[in-house]
Motif scaffolding. Structure first.
Motif, PDB file in Angstrom:
ATOM      1  N   GLU A 167       3.569  -2.770   4.789  1.00 29.85           N
ATOM      2  CA  GLU A 167       3.965  -4.181   4.904  1.00 29.85           C
ATOM      3  C   GLU A 167       5.123  -4.536   3.971  1.00 29.85           C
ATOM      4  N   HIS A 168       5.128  -3.959   2.757  1.00 28.08           N
ATOM      5  CA  HIS A 168       6.077  -4.460   1.756  1.00 28.08           C
ATOM      6  C   HIS A 168       7.170  -3.463   1.366  1.00 28.08           C
ATOM      7  N   ILE A 176      -1.820   3.276  -4.121  1.00 29.25           N
ATOM      8  CA  ILE A 176      -1.477   2.060  -3.357  1.00 29.25           C
ATOM      9  C   ILE A 176      -1.871   2.243  -1.890  1.00 29.25           C
ATOM     10  N   TRP A 233      -4.331   6.159   0.494  1.00 32.92           N
ATOM     11  CA  TRP A 233      -3.506   5.599  -0.595  1.00 32.92           C
ATOM     12  C   TRP A 233      -2.442   6.622  -0.979  1.00 32.92           C
ATOM     13  N   ASP A 242      -1.447   0.513   3.943  1.00 35.22           N
ATOM     14  CA  ASP A 242      -1.120  -0.697   4.715  1.00 35.22           C
ATOM     15  C   ASP A 242      -0.264  -1.652   3.883  1.00 35.22           C
ATOM     16  N   GLN A 243      -0.473  -1.656   2.549  1.00 34.79           N
ATOM     17  CA  GLN A 243       0.377  -2.505   1.697  1.00 34.79           C
ATOM     18  C   GLN A 243       1.801  -1.969   1.650  1.00 34.79           C
TER      19      GLN A 243
END
Ligand code: CMC
Length: 428
Positions: free
Chosen positions: A78-79, A71, A67, A74-75
């Motif tokens: 992706e974003h 966060i 993280w 992988d998030q």
């Protein structure tokens, strides 16, 4: 659960507090150990030692979690974009739209490198390694763009960091162009951070570079995944050198030197060299795996193993998926990817690798992606360095603001000769 740990030394009991991190990880605080017991602890390679408390990056080696500021990576992959992730790491929170716009403008406004610096680039010998050039040039950069005063406003602090993020990327592309005898390509205000880099690397007056959004996205993901990794070797070097209160440029230069090593960031180059060797020797990874298992052979499977991860490196999982996507996009089949997959399949079923918890790490697949984008082999570790900049910057910033911060000065256990008298040269 105990909140203290007891040590019995020479019959006397000493108690030390146990500190607990956000995710429940526990550590014995031995900061008073030597003062109370007269002893030091011995931990070669710091495998059991926490050097600081940090709120930047969390990684769980057993579960393969990573993280940034809470966060999951992988998030972000992706974003987010690399610029947004850099802001997050440095400032501790995701930017609002105006904050992100302001940061992007700062990156653009600071993308040029002083023309006088070109003389340095052109005077390095041909064939000089780009990592050596980069570490030297970062120190030179400070002389052209002096540091801001210690107490600066947020805006100025971000400007200082944006300057480094932007200029280092420009310098990396410049060093590649000059090393090939090509004209330098300047950054453009209309391009994003990643697109600008690709354009500076590959645009040519005779063959204009066509920016492909999928490749730009692949580079964004590559750099996001490299952006920080808590107290790894290069970040520890940045913090250690920075602890002497040296300037940020010098601390980052030290980080770049540490990253260069093949056991650290240099592994991405070493992986592709290893895969190429397997390819050139007929394509069978088995003899290389046998060598890696042989205790009498120093050879290791590059891109395998990690000090913290006891399972798949989550970054490798994302990059593995991205490899096929990028290769499809550039309409290329890379025989090295087939070899990598064959090698991974055999190694991850082999008891040696299972027993030693050795799985693919971030460097295992990254080289295949960089090759597909067109990045030359000797620039691979520079690509890692550009990605790691926001991590080094945020860790340096955190250390400078840490009220408990001390000069890093480990102890040792002396094992040399007892005191002996000097013998003059004629009597030796
Ligand atoms: N191939 C074969 N054996 C290995 C490997 C490997 N890649 N990595 C570790 N081992 C064995 C090692 O021989 C030792 O065996 P034994 O206990 O039987 O003597 C055992 O595993 C522990 O090795 P270590 O060197 O004490 O472990 P470490 O935690 O210090 O090593 C490492 C971490 C990354 C230096 C190591 O796994 C390695 O050299 N890997 C190859 C280089 C590489 O891919 N580096 C990139 C790391 S990820 C990106 C980054 O952080 O920069």
């Amino acid at each position: 659960m105990e909140t203290t740990a007891k040590f019995i030394i020479d019959g006397k009991t000493y108690e030390f507090p146990i500190v607990t991190g956000t995710e429940g990880e526990r550590a014995i605080d031995i900061s008073n150990f030597r003062r109370l017991t007269g002893l030091v602890t011995l931990d070669p390679g710091y495998a059991n030692t926490g050097s600081c408390k940090s709120s930047i990056t969390y990684l769980n080696g057993e579960k393969g979690m990573l993280w940034y500021r809470g966060i999951p990576v992988d998030q972000l992959a992706e974003h987010s974009t690399f610029v947004e992730t850099s802001y997050l790491l440095i400032n501790g929170r995701l930017p609002t739209r105006p904050q992100l716009n302001r940061f992007s403008v700062m990156l653009n406004d600071n993308s040029l490198v002083h023309e006088d610096m070109r003389a340095f680039f052109t005077n390095f010998p041909r064939g000089a390694h780009p990592m050596g050039i980069l570490s030297s040039m970062i120190n030179a950069l400070r002389e052209f763009y002096p540091e801001l005063p210690e107490r600066s406003e947020d805006e100025e602090i971000n400007l200082r960091f944006a300057r480094i993020l932007s200029k280092v990327r420009t310098m990396a592309a410049m060093s590649y162009r000059i090393s090939r005898g090509h004209k330098v390509c300047y950054p453009r205000h209309d391009l994003s951070y990643c697109a600008n880099f690709l354009n500076m690397m590959f645009d040519s007056p005779v063959n204009p570079y066509v920016i492909d959004e999928e490749l730009v996205q692949a580079l964004n993901v590559f750099w996001i995944l490299h952006a920080d990794h808590e107290q790894n070797c290069s970040t520890a070097a940045v913090r250690l050198v920075g602890s002497a209160r040296v300037n940020l440029y010098a601390a980052i230069s030290a980080g770049i030197c540490a990253l260069w090593g093949p056991l650290h960031g240099g592994a991405n180059q070493a992986v592709v060299e290893m895969l190429q060797n397997i390819h050139d020797s007929g394509g069978d990874p088995a003899p290389f795996i046998a060598r890696a298992k042989d205790r009498n052979d120093p050879f290791r499977l590059m891109g395998f193993g990690h000090r913290i991860y006891r399972t798949y490196d989550p970054r490798a999982v994302i990059l593995q998926k991205m490899c096929s996507k990028v290769l499809r996009k550039v309409r290329r089949k890379d025989p090295l990817l087939d070899i990598a997959e064959k090698l991974r399949e055999i190694a991850t079923k082999d008891s040696y690798f299972i027993d030693h918890s050795l799985y693919p790490n971030v460097d295992f697949y990254s080289g295949i992606i960089l090759r597909a984008i067109g990045i030359p082999l000797n620039m691979f570790t520079v690509m890692f360095a550009i990605g790691r900049l926001p991590g080094w910057i945020s860790q340096w910033k955190e250390s400078m603001d840490d009220p408990d911060w001390k000069l890093h000065r480990p102890h040792q256990v002396y094992t040399g000769p007892k005191e002996q008298a000097y013998i003059s040269i004629d009597e030796r």
